[in-house]
Design a protein around this motif. Structure first.
Motif, mmCIF file in Angstrom:
data_model
loop_
_atom_site.group_PDB
_atom_site.id
_atom_site.type_symbol
_atom_site.label_atom_id
_atom_site.label_comp_id
_atom_site.label_asym_id
_atom_site.label_seq_id
_atom_site.Cartn_x
_atom_site.Cartn_y
_atom_site.Cartn_z
ATOM 1 N N PRO A 35 0.682 -1.223 0.154
ATOM 2 C CA PRO A 35 0.120 0.119 0.099
ATOM 3 C C PRO A 35 0.857 1.153 -0.189
ATOM 4 O O PRO A 35 2.058 1.232 0.628
ATOM 5 N N VAL A 36 0.310 2.276 -0.749
ATOM 6 C CA VAL A 36 1.117 3.481 -0.770
ATOM 7 C C VAL A 36 0.768 4.599 0.073
ATOM 8 O O VAL A 36 1.470 4.983 0.838
ATOM 9 N N PHE A 37 -0.612 4.934 0.298
ATOM 10 C CA PHE A 37 -1.014 5.863 1.222
ATOM 11 C C PHE A 37 -1.357 5.500 2.391
ATOM 12 O O PHE A 37 -1.407 6.333 3.572
ATOM 13 N N LEU A 38 -1.958 3.953 2.645
ATOM 14 C CA LEU A 38 -2.573 3.442 3.800
ATOM 15 C C LEU A 38 -1.822 3.853 4.881
ATOM 16 O O LEU A 38 -2.146 4.187 6.141
ATOM 17 N N PRO A 39 -0.167 3.567 4.938
ATOM 18 C CA PRO A 39 0.306 3.603 6.179
ATOM 19 C C PRO A 39 0.756 5.018 6.816
ATOM 20 O O PRO A 39 0.789 5.328 7.920
ATOM 21 N N LYS A 40 0.334 6.177 5.552
ATOM 22 C CA LYS A 40 0.517 7.271 6.203
ATOM 23 C C LYS A 40 -0.587 8.330 6.189
ATOM 24 O O LYS A 40 -0.541 9.547 6.702
ATOM 25 N N THR A 41 -1.690 8.098 5.705
ATOM 26 C CA THR A 41 -3.152 8.748 5.461
ATOM 27 C C THR A 41 -3.500 9.217 6.994
ATOM 28 O O THR A 41 -3.461 8.434 7.912
ATOM 29 N N SER A 263 -9.567 -6.232 -16.705
ATOM 30 C CA SER A 263 -10.137 -5.143 -16.149
ATOM 31 C C SER A 263 -9.220 -4.356 -15.391
ATOM 32 O O SER A 263 -8.327 -4.883 -14.864
ATOM 33 N N ILE A 264 -9.430 -3.140 -15.089
ATOM 34 C CA ILE A 264 -8.761 -2.036 -14.255
ATOM 35 C C ILE A 264 -9.838 -1.300 -13.753
ATOM 36 O O ILE A 264 -10.768 -1.031 -14.287
ATOM 37 N N ILE A 265 -9.455 -0.705 -12.553
ATOM 38 C CA ILE A 265 -10.389 0.160 -11.812
ATOM 39 C C ILE A 265 -10.421 1.550 -12.659
ATOM 40 O O ILE A 265 -9.121 1.967 -12.952
ATOM 41 N N ALA A 266 -11.495 2.206 -12.560
ATOM 42 C CA ALA A 266 -11.349 3.569 -13.236
ATOM 43 C C ALA A 266 -12.499 4.519 -12.373
ATOM 44 O O ALA A 266 -13.257 4.297 -11.425
ATOM 45 N N LEU A 267 -11.583 5.649 -12.135
ATOM 46 C CA LEU A 267 -12.292 6.722 -11.316
ATOM 47 C C LEU A 267 -12.805 7.662 -12.493
ATOM 48 O O LEU A 267 -12.107 7.926 -13.326
ATOM 49 N N ILE A 268 -14.009 8.083 -12.234
ATOM 50 C CA ILE A 268 -14.882 8.726 -13.387
ATOM 51 C C ILE A 268 -14.637 10.251 -13.041
ATOM 52 O O ILE A 268 -15.162 10.852 -12.019
ATOM 53 N N LYS A 269 -13.969 10.751 -14.263
ATOM 54 C CA LYS A 269 -13.839 12.427 -14.373
ATOM 55 C C LYS A 269 -15.192 12.579 -14.909
ATOM 56 O O LYS A 269 -15.815 12.412 -15.701
ATOM 57 N N THR A 270 -15.863 13.651 -14.050
ATOM 58 C CA THR A 270 -17.292 14.181 -14.573
ATOM 59 C C THR A 270 -17.002 15.293 -15.766
ATOM 60 O O THR A 270 -16.268 15.692 -15.793
ATOM 61 N N GLN A 271 -18.076 15.305 -16.363
ATOM 62 C CA GLN A 271 -18.159 16.278 -17.334
ATOM 63 C C GLN A 271 -18.242 17.672 -17.033
ATOM 64 O O GLN A 271 -18.470 17.823 -15.957
ATOM 65 N N GLY A 272 -17.978 18.668 -18.088
ATOM 66 C CA GLY A 272 -18.112 19.980 -17.616
ATOM 67 C C GLY A 272 -16.918 20.620 -18.245
ATOM 68 O O GLY A 272 -15.871 20.131 -18.942
ATOM 69 N N LEU A 350 -8.860 4.592 -2.932
ATOM 70 C CA LEU A 350 -9.033 3.317 -3.220
ATOM 71 C C LEU A 350 -8.548 2.286 -1.986
ATOM 72 O O LEU A 350 -9.063 1.385 -1.695
ATOM 73 N N GLU A 351 -7.310 2.913 -1.540
ATOM 74 C CA GLU A 351 -6.619 1.846 -0.442
ATOM 75 C C GLU A 351 -7.759 1.948 0.896
ATOM 76 O O GLU A 351 -7.785 1.076 1.471
ATOM 77 N N ILE A 353 -11.129 2.480 1.031
ATOM 78 C CA ILE A 353 -12.252 1.883 1.058
ATOM 79 C C ILE A 353 -11.828 0.296 0.762
ATOM 80 O O ILE A 353 -12.713 -0.481 1.305
ATOM 81 N N GLU A 354 -10.665 -0.130 0.324
ATOM 82 C CA GLU A 354 -10.497 -1.462 0.262
ATOM 83 C C GLU A 354 -10.151 -1.951 1.835
ATOM 84 O O GLU A 354 -10.852 -2.897 2.205
ATOM 85 N N ALA A 355 -9.535 -1.226 2.560
ATOM 86 C CA ALA A 355 -9.245 -1.487 3.903
ATOM 87 C C ALA A 355 -10.595 -1.715 4.760
ATOM 88 O O ALA A 355 -10.512 -2.276 5.679
ATOM 89 N N ALA A 356 -11.553 -0.905 4.171
ATOM 90 C CA ALA A 356 -12.941 -1.069 4.929
ATOM 91 C C ALA A 356 -13.806 -2.145 4.449
ATOM 92 O O ALA A 356 -14.740 -2.272 5.026
ATOM 93 N N GLY A 357 -13.139 -2.955 3.369
ATOM 94 C CA GLY A 357 -13.742 -4.041 3.275
ATOM 95 C C GLY A 357 -14.480 -4.157 1.949
ATOM 96 O O GLY A 357 -15.279 -4.887 1.482
ATOM 97 N N CYS A 358 -14.395 -3.099 1.025
ATOM 98 C CA CYS A 358 -14.810 -2.737 -0.394
ATOM 99 C C CYS A 358 -14.191 -3.861 -1.260
ATOM 100 O O CYS A 358 -12.833 -3.802 -1.182
ATOM 101 N N ARG A 359 -14.689 -4.537 -2.084
ATOM 102 C CA ARG A 359 -14.190 -5.497 -2.907
ATOM 103 C C ARG A 359 -14.150 -4.957 -4.606
ATOM 104 O O ARG A 359 -15.352 -4.458 -4.649
ATOM 105 N N VAL A 360 -13.190 -5.061 -5.282
ATOM 106 C CA VAL A 360 -13.270 -4.664 -6.533
ATOM 107 C C VAL A 360 -14.530 -5.092 -7.312
ATOM 108 O O VAL A 360 -15.025 -4.625 -8.091
ATOM 109 N N GLU A 361 -14.738 -6.469 -7.015
ATOM 110 C CA GLU A 361 -15.845 -7.126 -7.830
ATOM 111 C C GLU A 361 -17.156 -6.644 -7.689
ATOM 112 O O GLU A 361 -18.208 -6.787 -8.254
#
Length: 494
Positions: A35-41, A263-272, A350-351, A353-361
């Motif tokens: 994990p990149v951010f989880l140890p320091k967030t 597949s890969i995770i996508a974060l959605i950039k909103t229009q505008g 993403l780290e 919500i994953e640590a909170a129990g969210c699954r990519v599936e």
């Protein structure tokens, strides 16, 4: 992971940017799953109702326009020719490339909890060094390499030469990705590279041809990327509908013409109006209207994701600094900057919500726009290139506007139509490059990519694919492309 702590990469070799020769080391570093951010967030998900993530996109092309025709940054050309077009903005642009190195430390010292994601093309990073703008790069190094600032800043990977993916030769996609990673490591170090897990496609341009998308996602995953930014209107649900919740992370599904999926995770950039939205910190104010929602078995804060040019236009040059600071001050006064509505980096979110129990599936699935029409016409027991191409041609007969050029945040511009005078040489140079080097790479050890003649040929190949040679229309920019093509061809053939 290879032990590279004491191995520093040269940034420039024989006058060329260091974009090849350490492929094995790069892949070893980026494929570390720690994990990149989880140890320091300093953010606890339970305290947060909604979040937002903003990214700044920065780019200047490389052009053959030095005093003797040498390759220089367009920014250098702007400084040298201040009375052409909007070149008088060169100083303001240079400051925009540097200023996050001042804003982040300033806000942190004031007790704020800022976040920003940075996307700089390889062209730009090399160009700043060519120009001797060590001050800009040192400012960026401060917020990248000093552990004090790491939780606040995330770098996003991109294509080295700012190539739009759908019309980039498929075999060159991974070369761009690796070249950017290696050059980034040469500037900021291996440890900084290990933290780059999100990807920002130039022009937010997402391929919708099944085979191009598949190879793109495959290359991203092989190069250690966990997620990418995707423009809202460039994707659809798997049954061809608009996304139902753009504020949740999605799974971008890529199926090729053989029926293989990845597949890969996508974060959605909103229009505008992208630059205006970021410059005025609208993602923060939009996030304030949202509340937690259920994903799988977990309640999570929704995310508003946005990216805009970090230097382009009066709004970004002039209004952004005060709006950026004001938003973080506002958050400190409403929950200390750590509760309620807060800023995050993409990987951090993403780290968490994953640590909170969210699954990519459990993430909702999406695919590039128009693919539902293709897969409707291809039987699941008949996945083959001919069937996919037949389906594409059938759709074009019914709908002349249908295409597989991909979609981007500049959908009023085609990156293909009318640019045969750039695309044909581009594909030709790529073909010459691979004809010369691919067999050598197979037949010998990898040291060939450390050789200057390989690096020079690779540089010309990647530079010719820069989007600007099409974005700015016919004339000087297509002339630049022709010159790069001629030099690249002469070098490869010599």
């Amino acid at each position: 992971m290879l032990s590279l702590e004491n191995t520093t990469l040269p940034e420039i070799i024989d006058g060329l940017p260091n974009i090849s020769g350490w492929e094995a080391e790069v892949l070893s570093v980026v494929n570390d799953d720690a994990p990149v951010f989880l140890p320091k967030t300093n953010i606890k998900l339970a305290d947060v109702n909604a979040v937002f993530a903003i990214a700044l996109h920065m780019h200047q092309p490389t052009i053959p326009a030095g005093n003797s025709g040498e390759l220089i940054s367009n920014l250098q050309y702007m400084f040298a020719h201040p009375h052409e077009g909007d070149n008088h903005n060169a100083g303001a642009f240079a400051y925009c490339y540097s200023r996050m190195g001042e804003f982040i430390p300033e806000l942190v010292s004031q007790g704020c909890n800022p976040r920003v994601m940075l996307d700089y093309s390889g062209n730009l990073l090399w160009g700043l060094r060519q120009m001797g703008r060590d001050d800009v790069l040192d400012n960026l190094k401060r917020i990248t390499c000093d552990a004090k600032y790491q939780p606040y800043v995330e770098w996003l990977g991109t294509m080295w030469g700012h190539a739009v993916v759908p019309s980039t030769p498929i075999e060159d996609i991974k070369l761009h990705i690796l070249a950017w990673q290696q050059y980034f490591a040469a500037i900021f170090g291996w440890e900084a590279l290990a933290r780059v897990k999100g990807f920002s496609p130039p022009e937010m341009h997402l391929p919708n041809h099944p085979d191009t998308l598949f190879q793109f996602v495959k290359a991203l995953k092989e190069c250690g990327y966990r997620w990418l930014l995707v423009q809202e209107h460039t994707v659809e649900t798997t049954d061809g509908q608009p996304l139902t919740d753009k504020h949740l992370p999605h799974r971008l599904i890529a199926r090729n013409s053989q029926g293989e999926t990845i597949s890969i995770i996508a974060l959605i950039k909103t229009q505008g109006s992208d630059t205006k939205l970021v410059a005025q910190m609208q993602p923060y104010y939009e996030a304030k209207t949202l509340s937690k929602r259920r994903l799988g078995n977990v309640e999570i804060p929704p995310i508003v994701s946005q990216i805009g040019d970090g230097e382009n236009g009066g709004v970004m040059m002039n209004e952004f600094p005060s709006a950026f600071k004001q938003a973080w001050w506002d958050m400190v006064n409403n929950g200390g900057g750590r509760t309620g509505v807060v800023g995050v980096c993409g990987t951090e979110y993403l780290e968490l919500i994953e640590a909170a129990g969210c699954r990519v599936e459990d993430f909702p699935a999406c695919q590039p726009i128009g693919q539902h029409q293709i897969w409707q016409r291809v039987s699941s027991d008949n996945y083959q290139p001919e069937a996919v191409e037949k389906a594409i041609e059938e759709i074009k007969q019914i709908n002349p506007n249908f295409h597989v050029e991909g979609a981007s945040w500049t959908n009023h511009i085609s990156w293909v139509k009318g640019y045969e005078n750039v695309l044909s040489p581009m594909y030709e140079l790529s073909k010459l490059f691979h004809q010369k080097f691919d067999n050598l790479l197979l037949d010998s050890d990898s040291s060939i990519t450390k050789q200057t003649n390989y690096r020079q040929a690779l540089l010309y190949n990647l530079l010719l694919q820069t989007s600007c040679f099409r974005y700015w229309g016919q004339g000087a920019w297509t002339d630049y492309a022709r010159e790069i093509y001629q030099r690249g061809k002469s070098h490869i053939n010599s």
